[in-house]
Design an enzyme around this catalytic site. Structure first.
Site, mmCIF file in Angstrom:
data_model
loop_
_atom_site.group_PDB
_atom_site.id
_atom_site.type_symbol
_atom_site.label_atom_id
_atom_site.label_comp_id
_atom_site.label_asym_id
_atom_site.label_seq_id
_atom_site.Cartn_x
_atom_site.Cartn_y
_atom_site.Cartn_z
ATOM 1 N N GLN A 192 37.494 45.515 30.085
ATOM 2 C CA GLN A 192 38.400 45.972 31.062
ATOM 3 C C GLN A 192 37.821 46.523 32.384
ATOM 4 O O GLN A 192 37.995 45.725 33.426
ATOM 5 C CB GLN A 192 39.159 47.142 30.661
ATOM 6 N N MET A 225 34.793 45.251 33.183
ATOM 7 C CA MET A 225 34.193 43.980 33.689
ATOM 8 C C MET A 225 35.359 43.289 34.556
ATOM 9 O O MET A 225 35.049 42.451 35.542
ATOM 10 C CB MET A 225 33.334 43.445 32.900
ATOM 11 N N GLU A 226 36.368 43.181 33.827
ATOM 12 C CA GLU A 226 37.416 42.406 34.053
ATOM 13 C C GLU A 226 37.772 42.719 35.601
ATOM 14 O O GLU A 226 38.165 42.007 36.471
ATOM 15 C CB GLU A 226 38.699 42.274 33.418
ATOM 16 N N HIS A 227 37.960 44.172 35.827
ATOM 17 C CA HIS A 227 38.358 44.731 37.185
ATOM 18 C C HIS A 227 37.186 44.476 38.202
ATOM 19 O O HIS A 227 37.651 44.546 39.260
ATOM 20 C CB HIS A 227 38.725 46.291 36.939
ATOM 21 N N ASP A 228 36.066 44.389 37.862
ATOM 22 C CA ASP A 228 34.949 43.815 38.890
ATOM 23 C C ASP A 228 35.477 42.241 39.465
ATOM 24 O O ASP A 228 35.274 42.087 40.213
ATOM 25 C CB ASP A 228 33.688 43.813 38.280
#
Length: 756
Positions: free
Chosen positions: A264, A266-269
């Site tokens: 999550q 990393m996805e938000h990055d």
């Protein structure tokens, strides 16, 4: 009809047609990406237009002049102008998002930044202009008997026309602006991702559109939701959830909750969609009443795509019939062409810590202390925490200005305590490194310390992602293939819509609705209900909670990636105590809003046989799941991508099934190969030395947790994997959890320097 009445009626008619088209369910392939790197997944994709039909359309399109394009854009601008009265009526009628409601929670996660709102207005004009062009010229094809053609085919041909020379010309120029030499040659990456790509400055920049692996699938070619092969609407997204989702806990025997949380984080990055707001007032849009009732049609904004749940047993018990869902802000297509809708990504498209540092200079300025290269933080009982929001009742679902609500580079920081924890330890890591670099380099000023620290932190995140996360979710064989690719200026790092809107959203199924706290001996001594802590992170400041959460992430098993979800995410998301939202229903709805083609098309893209019947899904799904799917969808071609991906059996030694593995692997190659500033690329303006790269590659998430907890004593080296005889708890001081040696960043190198 009087001339004055006619002049007034035509724009109103245009607006009505536009509203109807939006509510029916439409966007383009300007950002279409191929899968050139994954030989196993290579497969021809896209619609084939019959040569005779294309010739006939070419004849028609030859009649379109620049004046026609200008008139189309002017028409679109006028239509949007007529929305002002509607939006004022909504404001006067007090139709708004109320604080503390589930709609408020959704707005916190997907609300637009100021720049997204600004760019979105041009996006909406381009979208309406494309709709007008399709409606006018595709209908002529039918009238003049030039051959049967679908709206999707026609929209694809019309996308050859550009907005250059129209009222959107300045927007086109901004998308094609060149970078100055000093921007391309900067030793540090830009905060918004611009000037990373040496050929096109805007590629990877924040607030540009997501890319596509397959052409967008909209029923009208532009923005209307995909329909069933039966020509009827697709099944209601909540109905799909009710018939397929199970609440059984199915814990993994291999992975910990740290895998879910890093996924999550990393996805938000890489990805942050933005929900639309009112064009003229910039106000958030509410599509249902405050207590979840259907609104009268005259109060429904054209950007609404609510989920109606009047037949749902769970919601009907609470008297709820409507769940607020607002469409995402469209982006002007990357080549500035007419055509199907693309959506704005508010994050940069690079793995560059934008969830920590933000994607604009304005946000970064909020987060820096401007002292010693450090980020701004708050202290409580001797421990360092994230800076506090200046408007907590807006940024969190709380009702007191004095309540705890954190600020970070991504507005979703407060989504739940485990995510706030991940932000906290990385803020601490930045400041820890900045302190050490300042000791090594007493002549460096604040800016140098900050930029050098930031590039080390980003390198650490990239190393953890590619050397720990990728093998955990894709397997070691796929990791080897991904790491074999080095930087190429011809590669676009653009994040694909299918990666952001489906593949990575499936990670929510790993969540446990009851995060547990563990002591140093890894005994669970407490648990919390996730439903009580959405956008309410105060618990993290309680004594011992940071360490208890860290040990919880690295000890508690994650759930398996499947159709089983925590009930708090399915029925209690952003709950206000009365009712909550459903994360999977919203993910299905967002996939349709973003024009994602069906699961069947993606499985074909990724090398599987296209399913002609439900029985053809047996190669990757269980018979039980296939039977369940057949009771929900009319045909395999109707299956939503996120649903098909969740139901696929995982590949050997991987988290994802075949199709999501394909999509994620493509993105990981693209993210590495298309990033000029990736930590091991020697062709960047200021590359790390071999010795520095060697130190970066020592970094593990275990070390980050050891160094940045309050008092973590022991950790297993592989935190994504459960504690076992081959992954034992060891002392944080052990060299089995190696430390980065920052002396290689001293100027000049001072090998005898001792860091405390």
């Amino acid at each position: 009809m009087k001339p004055q009445s006619f002049k007034l009626a035509m724009p109103l008619l245009g607006m009505l047609l536009w509203v109807l088209s939006i509510h029916a369910g439409i966007f383009s392939d300007a950002n279409r990406q191929r899968l050139p790197f994954l030989e196993d997944f290579r497969h021809p994709a896209g619609e084939i237009i019959h040569a005779k039909r294309e010739t006939n359309m070419e004849k028609l399109l030859g009649r379109i002049t620049q004046k026609d394009l200008n008139n189309t854009v002017d028409f679109a601008t006028n239509v949007i102008g007529f929305m002002e009265r509607l939006e004022n009526n909504l404001r006067w009628s007090d139709i708004k998002v109320n604080d503390g409601t589930p709609s408020h929670g959704m707005l916190i996660s997907f609300g637009p930044d100021e720049e997204a709102v600004k760019r979105g207005k041009d996006g909406f004009i381009s979208l309406q202009a494309a709709s007008q062009l399709v409606n006018e010229y595709c209908n002529r094809i039918f009238k003049e008997n030039l051959g049967a053609v679908s709206y999707r085919e026609c929209a694809k041909i019309l996308s050859r026309f550009k907005f250059h020379g129209t009222a959107l010309d300045q927007t086109c120029k901004a998308l094609s602006r060149p970078c100055q030499d000093e921007e391309y040659n900067s030793p540090y990456r830009s905060i918004n991702g611009s000037c990373n790509n040496v050929e096109k400055a805007h590629i990877g920049e924040s607030f540009t559109g997501f890319g596509r692996l397959l052409d967008a699938d909209y029923s009208d070619g532009i923005q209307a939701q995909r329909r069933s092969v039966t020509k009827r609407p697709l099944p209601n997204s909540r109905e799909i959830v009710n018939k397929l989702v199970k609440y059984d806990a199915v814990p993994s025997n291999k992975h910990t909750m740290a895998l879910m949380q890093w996924s999550q984080f990393m996805e938000h990055d890489l990805s942050r969609p933005a929900t639309a707001v009112a064009i003229h007032t910039d106000s958030p849009i509410e599509c249902c009443s405050r207590d979840g009732q259907n609104l009268s049609p005259r109060y429904v904004h054209p950007f609404c795509l609510p989920i109606y749940v009047s037949q749902d047993k769970s919601y009907s018990k609470q008297g709820v019939h409507c769940l607020n869902f607002v469409r995402s802000i469209p982006a002007v297509r990357s080549d500035c062409s007419f055509g199907a809708s693309d959506q704005v990504n508010q994050a940069t498209h690079f793995l560059d810590g934008s969830q920590i540092y933000g994607s604009t200079n304005k946000k970064l300025k909020e987060l820096r202390s401007f002292t010693g290269g450090k980020l701004a933080t708050t202290f409580y009982e001797g421990h360092e925490y994230l800076p506090l929001s200046t408007d907590p009742t807006r940024d969190c679902q709380i009702f007191s200005k004095s309540s705890v609500c954190f600020n970070s580079g991504d507005a979703r920081v407060n989504f739940q305590p485990q995510l706030a924890l991940m932000h906290t330890i990385w803020y601490r890591e930045h400041n820890r490194i900045a302190d050490d670099l300042a000791k090594l380099n007493p002549t460096w000023d604040d800016e140098t310390l900050f930029q050098e620290t930031k590039r080390i932190v980003i390198a650490e995140m990239q190393k953890i992602t590619y050397f720990e996360w990728v093998p955990a979710v894709l397997g070691n064989i796929e990791q080897t293939r991904i790491l074999s690719h080095s930087y190429s200026k011809s590669t676009k790092a653009t994040v694909s819509n299918s990666f952001a809107t489906a593949a990575m959203r499936s990670i929510k199924s790993l969540s446990d609705g009851k995060p547990k706290f563990y002591d140093e001996d890894r005994n669970a001594n407490e648990s919390i209900f996730m439903r009580n802590y959405f956008n309410n992170p105060a618990i993290i400041k309680q004594n011992g909670v940071v360490d208890a959460l860290i040990r919880g992430l690295t000890t508690q098993p994650s759930q398996k990636l499947d159709i089983c979800y925590a009930e708090d995410l399915i029925n209690k998301l952003y709950t206000n105590g009365h009712y909550g939202f459903d994360v999977l229903s919203f993910d299905i709805q967002r996939g349709r809003d973003h024009g994602l083609p069906s699961y069947n098309k993606f499985r074909a893209l990724c090398g599987l046989k296209k399913a002609r019947s439900f029985a053809d899904l047996r190669d990757v799904m269980s018979l039980e799941d296939i039977v369940a799917l057949s009771k929900v969808y009319a045909h395999p071609e109707d299956i939503d991508l996120i649903i098909g991906g969740l139901l696929e059996k995982p590949k050997k030694n991987a988290l994802f099934g075949h199709t999501f593995s394909c999509i994620v692997a493509d993105q990981m190659i693209r993210t590495r190969k298309g990033d000029r500033y990736f930590y091991d690329n020697k062709d960047q303006p200021k590359p790390f030395t071999e010795e520095q790269i060697g130190q970066i590659e020592k970094v593990t998430l275990a070390r980050i947790m050891c160094d940045n907890g309050d008092d973590i004593k022991r950790m297993q080296p592989k935190v994504f994997e459960s504690i076992s005889s081959s992954n034992e708890l060891i002392d944080c001081s052990s060299n089995k959890i190696p430390k980065i040696d920052l002396r290689y960043w001293s100027s000049p190198i001072q090998p005898e320097t001792t860091l405390v």
